[in-house]
Scaffold this motif. Structure first.
Motif, PDB file in Angstrom:
ATOM      1  N   SER A   1      18.969 -15.850  -5.323  1.00  0.00           N
ATOM      2  CA  SER A   1      17.701 -15.814  -6.060  1.00  0.00           C
ATOM      3  C   SER A   1      17.430 -17.276  -6.859  1.00  0.00           C
ATOM      4  O   SER A   1      16.226 -17.245  -7.496  1.00  0.00           O
ATOM      5  CB  SER A   1      17.693 -14.865  -7.114  1.00  0.00           C
TER       6      SER A   1
ATOM      7  N   TRP B   1      10.199 -17.450  -8.837  1.00  0.00           N
ATOM      8  CA  TRP B   1       9.238 -16.750  -8.651  1.00  0.00           C
ATOM      9  C   TRP B   1       7.905 -17.392  -9.436  1.00  0.00           C
ATOM     10  O   TRP B   1       8.106 -17.839 -10.494  1.00  0.00           O
ATOM     11  CB  TRP B   1       9.295 -15.285  -9.340  1.00  0.00           C
TER      12      TRP B   1
ATOM     13  N   GLN C   1       8.255  -8.014  -8.430  1.00  0.00           N
ATOM     14  CA  GLN C   1       9.334  -8.909  -8.789  1.00  0.00           C
ATOM     15  C   GLN C   1      10.519  -8.343  -9.000  1.00  0.00           C
ATOM     16  O   GLN C   1      11.509  -8.888  -8.432  1.00  0.00           O
ATOM     17  CB  GLN C   1       8.951  -9.677 -10.189  1.00  0.00           C
ATOM     18  N   ASP C   2      10.630  -6.958  -9.640  1.00  0.00           N
ATOM     19  CA  ASP C   2      11.958  -6.221  -9.656  1.00  0.00           C
ATOM     20  C   ASP C   2      12.413  -5.721  -8.430  1.00  0.00           C
ATOM     21  O   ASP C   2      13.671  -6.270  -8.137  1.00  0.00           O
ATOM     22  CB  ASP C   2      11.596  -4.950 -10.636  1.00  0.00           C
TER      23      ASP C   2
ATOM     24  N   SER D   1      11.935  -7.539  -5.641  1.00  0.00           N
ATOM     25  CA  SER D   1      12.417  -8.935  -5.018  1.00  0.00           C
ATOM     26  C   SER D   1      13.898  -9.258  -5.792  1.00  0.00           C
ATOM     27  O   SER D   1      14.848  -9.700  -4.895  1.00  0.00           O
ATOM     28  CB  SER D   1      11.248 -10.284  -5.370  1.00  0.00           C
ATOM     29  N   SER D   2      13.842  -9.177  -7.087  1.00  0.00           N
ATOM     30  CA  SER D   2      15.173  -9.594  -7.652  1.00  0.00           C
ATOM     31  C   SER D   2      16.306  -8.552  -7.166  1.00  0.00           C
ATOM     32  O   SER D   2      17.491  -9.106  -6.991  1.00  0.00           O
ATOM     33  CB  SER D   2      15.068  -9.097  -9.228  1.00  0.00           C
ATOM     34  N   LYS D   3      16.058  -7.439  -6.927  1.00  0.00           N
ATOM     35  CA  LYS D   3      17.243  -6.480  -6.480  1.00  0.00           C
ATOM     36  C   LYS D   3      17.350  -6.848  -5.090  1.00  0.00           C
ATOM     37  O   LYS D   3      18.517  -6.896  -4.614  1.00  0.00           O
ATOM     38  CB  LYS D   3      16.642  -5.076  -6.693  1.00  0.00           C
TER      39      LYS D   3
ATOM     40  N   ASP E   1      19.961  -9.665  -4.964  1.00  0.00           N
ATOM     41  CA  ASP E   1      21.248  -9.118  -5.715  1.00  0.00           C
ATOM     42  C   ASP E   1      21.839  -8.685  -4.517  1.00  0.00           C
ATOM     43  O   ASP E   1      23.211  -8.861  -4.305  1.00  0.00           O
ATOM     44  CB  ASP E   1      21.169  -8.454  -7.042  1.00  0.00           C
TER      45      ASP E   1
END
Length: 363
Positions: free
Chosen positions: A251, A256, A279-280, A282-284, A287
């Motif tokens: 990431s 972003w 966004q959440d 995408s972040s997950k 990870d």
């Protein structure tokens, strides 16, 4: 980006590469060909600094509307020869999803990758990068020469060869025939490509396990010796300054563009909530992909092919997760907001191109 004059793809250069098919078995050559194709529309044919969506080995996950050029080569390089030679497979990850969300090409750039309308029977430029069945299959002759198979083993190897060609055909069939102009369309194309690769793994895995299970310890040692030789050759060709796969957090390299989205879209509170969910997701996904990036763990061809399947499964899950959240956000946008969202990636490419031109004194 400027693709005027039909420079979007240097079809002749790519065709020359295919006439020297042995060269495409080199990961470094494939990265070079892919880079040339991905950047062919920049003002001087290639930005020296490279496009912002470039991989750590110098290759590109997106070439115009195509995700994962030379996919089958990357798969079998890792499965047969191990993590050094097969490193390109592991460069694919979250950054490619990001480049799918914020595509680097505008319409003019993408249209240059389609076959020319005024050239009957002209080259299918994308197909050149999707892989040809006759050269994308496993190096069966090299394997046979190395292990000197018995009659039973030869039959199993022939079955593996047939499965290899079938898998290559499945992956090639997922090559896009049209261009996607929206983030959702790009992620859909990305999903289709990954699904075809997963199908390819499922096709090759049973005959590979059967063949490998028939080998004695001496034959397995010979295959390992060839893999080590391929690794030494790869190390001599490798630019040691390049980032290794998994060294950089998935990431971290693509930030972003929150401020730009806010400035361009002026979202409502309801839209901000959907954007936060995107966004959440995408972040997950970043990870998930970072956690599953383990190229060094598998030590046999069968185990490495299984690792490929697991990695692709995670990539598919990640793409679906982001795509679902994207669609829920996208449906809340007006046509003007959608146009502004789709302009983010091409603008970033254009800015990088101008900076590169100034850096090297070009006008």
């Amino acid at each position: 980006m400027n693709f005027a004059g039909g420079r979007a793809m240097n079809a002749r250069a790519l065709a020359r590469s295919y006439r020297h098919t042995a060269a495409l078995h080199s990961p470094a050559m494939r990265a070079s060909v892919t880079a040339g194709a991905a950047l062919a529309g920049w003002h001087y044919g290639r930005g020296r600094g490279g496009g912002w969506w470039r991989h750590g080995n110098g290759g590109y996950g997106w070439v115009g509307p195509l995700f994962w050029p030379f996919a089958y080569f990357d798969m079998y390089d890792y499965a047969l020869w191990g993590p050094r030679v097969g490193a390109p497979f592991w460069y694919y990850g979250y950054d490619d999803i990001y480049a799918g969300l914020f595509g680097p090409y505008d319409y003019q750039g993408l249209s240059g990758y389609l076959p020319p309308r005024d050239a009957a029977g002209g080259p299918d430029r994308l197909a050149l990068l999707c892989g040809e069945d006759e050269i994308a299959g496993l190096p069966i002759d090299l394997i046979a020469q190395t292990i000197e198979p018995t009659e039973v083993q030869r039959t199993a190897l022939d079955d593996l060869a047939n499965a290899s060609v079938t898998a290559a055909q499945k992956i090639k069939a997922a090559c896009p025939t049209s261009i996607a102009l929206t983030a959702s369309g790009r992620l859909a194309s990305m999903q289709q490509r990954i699904e075809a690769m997963i199908a390819g793994v499922a096709t090759v895995q049973p005959p590979l396990e059967k063949f490998y299970g028939l080998l004695n310890d001496e034959q397995k040692a010979r295959l390992n010796a060839v893999a080590e030789d391929q690794e030494r050759k790869s190390e001599r060709r490798r630019n040691r300054s390049l980032a290794r796969p998994c060294d950089v957090a998935e990431s971290s390299s693509q930030r972003w563009p929150t401020e730009e989205i806010e400035a361009r879209l002026h979202p409502t509170d309801a839209q901000r909530a959907k954007l936060a969910a995107l966004q959440d997701a995408s972040s997950k996904s970043a990870d998930m992909l970072a956690t599953s990036c383990k190229p060094e763990e598998a030590v046999t061809p069968t185990a490495r092919l299984a690792a490929i399947g697991k990695r692709l499964d995670v990539m598919l899950q990640a793409v679906k997760q982001v795509r679902t959240a994207l669609d829920e956000f996208y449906v809340t946008l007006s046509d003007e907001q959608k146009a502004q969202f789709e302009a983010i990636g091409p603008r970033r490419t254009s800015v990088a191109d101008k900076q590169d031109n100034r850096r090297y004194g070009r006008r």
